[in-house]
Design an enzyme around this catalytic site. Sequence first.
Site, short mmCIF file in Angstrom:
data_model
loop_
_atom_site.label_atom_id
_atom_site.label_comp_id
_atom_site.label_asym_id
_atom_site.label_seq_id
_atom_site.Cartn_x
_atom_site.Cartn_y
_atom_site.Cartn_z
N ASP A 9 0.60 -5.76 2.26
CA ASP A 9 -0.77 -5.56 2.75
C ASP A 9 -1.50 -6.90 2.68
O ASP A 9 -1.68 -7.46 1.60
CB ASP A 9 -1.47 -4.51 1.86
CG ASP A 9 -2.78 -4.05 2.44
OD1 ASP A 9 -3.17 -4.58 3.51
OD2 ASP A 9 -3.41 -3.18 1.83
N ASP A 103 -2.18 -5.21 9.59
CA ASP A 103 -2.05 -6.00 8.36
C ASP A 103 -1.26 -5.28 7.27
O ASP A 103 -1.35 -5.66 6.10
CB ASP A 103 -3.44 -6.38 7.84
CG ASP A 103 -4.31 -5.16 7.58
OD1 ASP A 103 -3.87 -4.04 7.90
OD2 ASP A 103 -5.42 -5.33 7.06
N GLU A 104 -0.52 -4.27 7.62
CA GLU A 104 0.08 -3.44 6.58
C GLU A 104 1.40 -2.85 7.09
O GLU A 104 1.48 -2.41 8.23
CB GLU A 104 -0.90 -2.28 6.32
CG GLU A 104 -0.94 -1.79 4.92
CD GLU A 104 -1.84 -0.56 4.84
OE1 GLU A 104 -1.50 0.34 4.09
OE2 GLU A 104 -2.88 -0.51 5.53
#
Lengths: 402, 372
Positions: A9, A103-104
């Site tokens: 993350d 983003d993860e």
Amino acid sequence: MIRSIIHLDLDAFYASVEQHDEPQLRGRPVLVGGRSGRGVVCACSYEARRYGIHSAMPMAKALRLCPAAAVRPVRMERYRQFSRRVFAIFARFTDRIEPLSLDEAFLDVSGCERLFGKPAEIAAQIKAAVRQETGLTISAGVAANKFLAKLASDHEKPDGLYVVPHPPDNFLLPLPLKRLWGVGPVTCQRLEKLGLRTVADLRQLSEARLAQLFDSAGRQLYRLARGEDQRPVVVASARHSIGHEDTFDHDLQNPLELHRSLLDLAERVATRLRGKGLAGSVVQLKVRYADFSTVTRRRTVDPPLDSAMTILQVAEELLLRTDAGQRPVRLLGISLSQLQEGHEVQGELFGVEKRDRLSALDGAVDQLRQRYGAKGVQRASLMTGARFESAPKTGGDGRDGS
Amino acid sequence: MRFAIEKEIFIKGLARIQGIVEKKNTIPILANVLIEAVDGEIQLTATDLEVGMKASYPATVSSPGKITVSAKKLYEIIKELPEQEIDFNAKENCWIEIRCGKAYFNIVGLSAEEFPYFPHFQKEQFVSVDGTLLKEMIDKTFFSISTDESKYNLNGIYFRPVEKDGQQLLRLVATDGHRLSLIQKPLDVSHIEQLSKGVIFPRKGIFELKKMAEDNDGELLIGFFDNNAVIQKNQTVVVMRLIDGEFPDYNRVIPQNNDLTVIIPRDSFLHALRRMSILSSEKSKGVKIEIKENLLEMSSSNPEFGDAREDIEVEYQGEEISVGFNARYLIDILNAQNEEKICLSLRDKLSPGLITPCENQEYLAVIMPMRL
């Protein structure tokens, strides 16, 4: 077999990208989002969080909490560039990647030890590569399943790396219940009324009792309280459709405004299609009227399309089959489905020269955008401040000066 | 209105108009059939405003009149009735009683007042065409009609008169932008003014025209009124609105210099293609064709299932060439032929290929290769 799952993350992603691009922002509170009346905070740097600011907070409130914060608009295209680079780093270690957002992601690195070392070492390598190659920091959680891995990546954020021990009790038991997957404010309140605050408290309840209280969600709570989660890492399947939609600041009724908005959507959809080397044979138009009622119109086309002007042409025809223009429109969307890759292409008998020229033009525009960003080349009628009646005579080279 | 009619006759008439009635249900009355009882016959009329049909059938009319009723429901009812005489009685209030044997139906109709007007035509303005000839011409071209509604000018068959070596011919052309079929037969239609610049018959009308041509042999009468074509045969009249659009300049895409010509036995080619197409990709149906000296090799592959190959003996002396085609396109063309051998002429792997019967100058098909 014990699986090895890593949850990764990026830390304060949008804000970190802004700090990366503008080094003078480093160490300062940064808010990403719209500044105008209805704007909200889409992301904020860790420096801003100290003032009690969090994402989804109205921008006006955030600025009252921290008047000195730097506000930057959302630059999705730039974030996507970074995201692609980060995911490319993930892909060096495994192909079993489940993206959750830009983003993860979850990575399943079971069985990768011989190649890259222990899961914790892989996570450390990824963190180092991300920092070195993109300048961003990323937090990692390593565990035997997705549930624990996600908890772990949050454990030492930012720039954290936490490996959940096996068995996970020392890590899991002290956690407050709201951290459990699927426990929202309502469930949390009910649990608190029962006198339960931590995972350790929840452990005391039998499966039957939990099932009685929360049905199937109760059984899930029972398993989560024991750190059990069998969900596999689901590799993103091929895309079924590519589309964009826009909700407008004010409802549209003027045909020229509708046209302009469709052009903008068609342009963005076409660019993304070409970026992925795809073309779509079904064009769907979505129209949401001011009263929130929504209609869709679709058409199958042959050959499949990947060019803005041809997509626009179909979309405009579909728009005529709606009440847009008579009724005010709140949202428009264009999507293409039945996507096919460009490599198996049926030739055309007619209009080949024109199509070849158009696609050469599209290719040139794509290259310019790659170098100068999405706004490097724009259609004149989409330029900010362009009048609807006619394209302005000056500025015909398509630059908007920003 | 009241009449008696044999079930067999009634059902035939009702079956015939099922293809015409409007299915999208935008204008409710267009889902209905207009039934008019006149002297010794009933007339059934259906239209979707693009294509209309009117046909008459013998019946014993005891009280003339007219009514409309759901074409589909009536067809379903009549189909299940016993093979006997049917008593059809439409009352003033538009309710319809149908009696047959011991069965009794009381169904709701709609007044004929609102049904669209169906024009009358004078026989003198028609030209006579041999049904068998027309059927062959349609069979060999209609599969190339585009199904893409946005290409409305390709949603039909183009008809126009041509002159070749002093002979008057009727030419039919259909294309969907990937392939094209053209046929011409000796038929002097040069005197029909509306036809001189060429007209496009709509797909739906073509299907009706084909059915009329197939239904017994004999002559069809064709005429043009305003922007409509009218076709008459015996007691049936079909009117269709011609497509208002320009047919593309098809002459430009018919290859003139395809020097690599291979002579292929049609039947073996057709069967091999059917086999190969099973493993070609679902969407594109791509089959690879490699031509060597007296040998044609076909292959297909599907990432999910596997691959297939087959070769057949052909007559060919030119340089080796490899080209990809949509198997469906080739199969359609070969299916419509009856010659023993066909000629496939190519230029290179990106230019259009030309298929003709080896012994016959009347027909040609053009197909665009695909990049595999």
